[in-house]
Design an enzyme around this catalytic site. Sequence first.
Site, PDB file in Angstrom:
ATOM      1  CB  SER A   1      10.027   8.862  36.400  1.00 58.92           C
ATOM      2  OG  SER A   1       8.787   9.151  36.987  1.00 58.92           O
TER       3      SER A   1
ATOM      4  CG  ASP B   1       4.642   9.783  30.730  1.00 61.16           C
ATOM      5  OD1 ASP B   1       3.886   9.677  31.705  1.00 61.16           O
ATOM      6  OD2 ASP B   1       5.866   9.983  30.839  1.00 61.16           O
TER       7      ASP B   1
ATOM      8  CG  HIS C   1       5.942   7.225  33.227  1.00 55.27           C
ATOM      9  ND1 HIS C   1       6.538   8.440  32.981  1.00 55.27           N
ATOM     10  CD2 HIS C   1       6.399   6.844  34.461  1.00 55.27           C
ATOM     11  CE1 HIS C   1       7.289   8.800  34.008  1.00 55.27           C
ATOM     12  NE2 HIS C   1       7.229   7.833  34.910  1.00 55.27           N
TER      13      HIS C   1
END
Length: 304
Positions: A164, A246, A278
């Site tokens: 991320s 995601d 995610h």
Amino acid sequence: MASTTIDITHDFPPFFKVYKDGRIERYIFHDDLVPAGLDPNTGIQSKDVLISPQTGVSARIFIPKINGPDQKLPLLVHYHGGGFCAGSPFGTIAQNFLTSLVSQANIIVATVDYRLAPEHPLPIAYDDSWDALQWIAAHSNKQGPEPWLNEYVDFGRVFLAGESAGANIAHHVAVRAGVNLLAGLKIVGILIVHPFFVGKERDEMYKFLCPTSTGCDDDPKLNPAVDPNLSSLACSKVLVNVAEKDWLKDRGVAYYETLGKSGWGGTVEFLETKGEDHCFHLFNADNVNAKTLMKYFVDFIIRD
């Protein structure tokens, strides 16, 4: 007098809200802190090290069982996710993922505790992360302050990784290493996992966290396609991993495509995990897809 919703000037769930008096209130983020030491499940040892007394930036180092003083292992430098404003290398999420990675890949990991926004506005996290890599590189002559790095790291086999926001940071640090011709270590590869970049719309939270950014795709930190230094990426291979469900998937795909046509001379691999969201692998390591993904990470690291 208690604050009310009228006093809120910015609200960025699930991360934080800002009141008009400047107070920051974070939403609850469940990730219990874990002390460094021996992990009874894997036998992995860990310790916390101070990188900069001036800034307080530190790292946690994970090391497997060493078989003699001459054994040298690859090093993976990890940057955690959390929207640049949450997360920690000292919590159960990092502990579970990284001890498993160290155990299966037989590597050393240093995960960086960069300072978090908005209390420390971006680009501070980027600078802290870059400083951490320079600090690590200073051990290549075996004269650094941390014995584990001096004695056991093969500085010719270094990897960067992040998920991320951490993937965004890992990419930035790798470009910076190439532009500055960082000496002392060789970055072999980067694991870019569920990366955060921007799409066509302004990212209001990022703009708030980084007052010098437009929050749009004209910022090289948010859109590598406009970075004139992209081809300087300091590694020979990159793994880009996205998850099918995601919301950032398309941005990871765009990063993969951009890197492939950038003029950078390395190889880029792409892996999509079907049916997952995610950072799923961090929250359910027993998931079949998480185990498969971990095996792919390990293979990427140990493969020539």
